[in-house]
Design a protein around this motif. Structure first.
Motif, PDB file in Angstrom:
ATOM      1  N   VAL A 196      -5.057   1.191  12.900  1.00 29.32           N
ATOM      2  CA  VAL A 196      -5.906   2.035  13.711  1.00 29.32           C
ATOM      3  C   VAL A 196      -6.350   1.290  14.947  1.00 29.32           C
ATOM      4  N   GLY A 197      -6.543   2.037  16.026  1.00 29.51           N
ATOM      5  CA  GLY A 197      -7.045   1.434  17.248  1.00 29.51           C
ATOM      6  C   GLY A 197      -5.950   0.915  18.132  1.00 29.51           C
ATOM      7  N   THR A 198      -6.344   0.239  19.173  1.00 33.31           N
ATOM      8  CA  THR A 198      -5.406  -0.348  20.111  1.00 33.31           C
ATOM      9  C   THR A 198      -5.747  -1.808  20.317  1.00 33.31           C
ATOM     10  N   ASP A 199      -4.744  -2.610  20.587  1.00 30.75           N
ATOM     11  CA  ASP A 199      -4.990  -4.030  20.796  1.00 30.75           C
ATOM     12  C   ASP A 199      -5.772  -4.251  22.079  1.00 30.75           C
ATOM     13  N   ASN A 200      -6.830  -4.969  21.969  1.00 30.51           N
ATOM     14  CA  ASN A 200      -7.649  -5.305  23.127  1.00 30.51           C
ATOM     15  C   ASN A 200      -8.458  -6.524  22.717  1.00 30.51           C
ATOM     16  N   ARG A 201      -8.128  -7.673  23.261  1.00 30.15           N
ATOM     17  CA  ARG A 201      -8.719  -8.913  22.772  1.00 30.15           C
ATOM     18  C   ARG A 201     -10.099  -9.209  23.340  1.00 30.15           C
ATOM     19  N   SER A 202     -10.660  -8.309  24.146  1.00 34.48           N
ATOM     20  CA  SER A 202     -11.999  -8.539  24.664  1.00 34.48           C
ATOM     21  C   SER A 202     -13.023  -8.357  23.545  1.00 34.48           C
ATOM     22  N   ARG A 203     -14.188  -8.886  23.728  1.00 32.99           N
ATOM     23  CA  ARG A 203     -15.245  -8.863  22.735  1.00 32.99           C
ATOM     24  C   ARG A 203     -15.680  -7.428  22.439  1.00 32.99           C
ATOM     25  N   TYR A 204     -15.825  -7.114  21.162  1.00 29.21           N
ATOM     26  CA  TYR A 204     -16.270  -5.778  20.753  1.00 29.21           C
ATOM     27  C   TYR A 204     -17.538  -5.919  19.925  1.00 29.21           C
ATOM     28  N   SER A 205     -18.565  -5.121  20.271  1.00 29.52           N
ATOM     29  CA  SER A 205     -19.852  -5.244  19.599  1.00 29.52           C
ATOM     30  C   SER A 205     -20.473  -3.865  19.405  1.00 29.52           C
TER      31      SER A 205
END
Length: 313
Positions: free
Chosen positions: A7-16
């Motif tokens: 699920v979701g998409t790759d995105n290496r930025s910080r997620y909070s």
């Protein structure tokens, strides 16, 4: 292969948690922090609530926030259903190309092994509609192993299907489970006490407050008057549902019914709301009051009454 999906998409930025709020969560940041804290502490958590309260939507984003980034590598989703078995979910014999049977790990064991290989990372398995199958039968002996206090080799057990003699399995403490549960459908399986003891339960409810109102106004250009009227009519409907002794708060209409997806373009708010009532909320009310269709029709008409006047200046 259809059982499991990333699920979701790759995105290496910080997620909070702030990302969850920015993407359209109407649950407050403080409440989200408490939910995430319970997930961290308990390891296993179930989001339960009426239809349309965003359980699946929130489960995925809580997984990202727990991990700290939006990634497909460490989050997987499974849907429970009446035909799902232990052999599908944990491990069982499957036909192979050569016409023989091969002992094959299901999504649960695949996630267990992935978490063991990467002990410094967190992994999340999302189980949608966890009570739509038979959870006790589907989990089998691993129901004991998912308990937070038994996540070590010390408590390892033999599986029903072993790859080798005396093989023993444990669940690492970097694997988390998030389930979703519809509490309105009485036809679904009841959660037994053993399963309930191993999960923290979070109640979600229709969120039609300021955050929801601002979301519609900011993202779709809805007039404040329009949002106010939609809000009042859904709140009044939910009050009627909550007071019905045959239903109750678990049958209330969730905010997702009256929240467009961000990719949608709403040119005519009146027509959009009318279509939602006609094709989504109306049929749901007929299902609720199947033995009193006049009541369902009256509730639907109350949502649509003088609709044009609502949207006129």
């Amino acid at each position: 292969d259809t059982l499991v999906e990333s699920v979701g998409t790759d995105n290496r930025s910080r997620y909070s948690i702030k990302n969850i709020c920015n993407e359209g969560s109407f649950v407050s940041e403080g409440v989200l922090e408490k939910i995430l804290e319970r997930l961290s502490q308990k390891k296993n958590l179930i989001l339960q609530g009426p239809p349309g309260t965003g359980k699946t939507w929130l489960a995925k984003r809580l997984a990202y926030a727990l991990i700290g980034q939006e990634t497909t590598d460490r989050v997987r989703a499974v849907q429970f259903h009446p035909n799902l078995s232990y052999e599908d979910f944990v491990r069982g014999w499957r036909p192979s190309e050569g016409g023989t049977l091969t002992l094959t790990d299901g999504p649960f064991m695949e996630m267990v092994e992935a978490a063991k290989r990467n002990k410094g990372d967190k992994f999340v398995l999302i189980i949608e509609e966890i009570n739509r199958g038979n959870p006790a039968q589907i989990f089998g002996e691993v129901l004991t192993l998912i308990e937070r206090d038994k996540r070590s080799p010390e408590y390892s057990l033999e599986l029903s299907y072993r790859r080798e003699k005396n093989e023993r399995v444990y669940i690492p403490d970097n694997l988390y489970v998030i389930g979703t549960m519809n509490v309105a459908d009485r036809s679904l399986a009841q959660m037994d006490l053993a399963l309930r003891r191993r999960f923290a339960f979070i109640d979600l409810k229709p969120e039609l407050g300021d955050a929801w109102r601002e979301f519609l106004i900011r993202n779709f250009g809805f007039q404040k008057l329009i949002v106010d009227k939609i809000q009042k009519r859904i709140v009044d409907l939910n009050d009627q549902i909550a007071k019905d002794p045959r239903l109750g708060t678990q049958f209330c209409v969730g905010h997702s019914f009256v929240t467009p997806s961000l990719e949608m373009e709403i040119e005519d708010a009146q027509e959009w709301f009318k279509q939602v009532v006609e094709t989504e909320i109306g049929p749901l009310l007929c299902h609720y009051w199947f033995d009193d269709l006049d009541k369902a029709q009256n509730a639907k008409e109350a949502l649509l009454k003088d609709l044009l006047a609502i949207f006129m200046p």
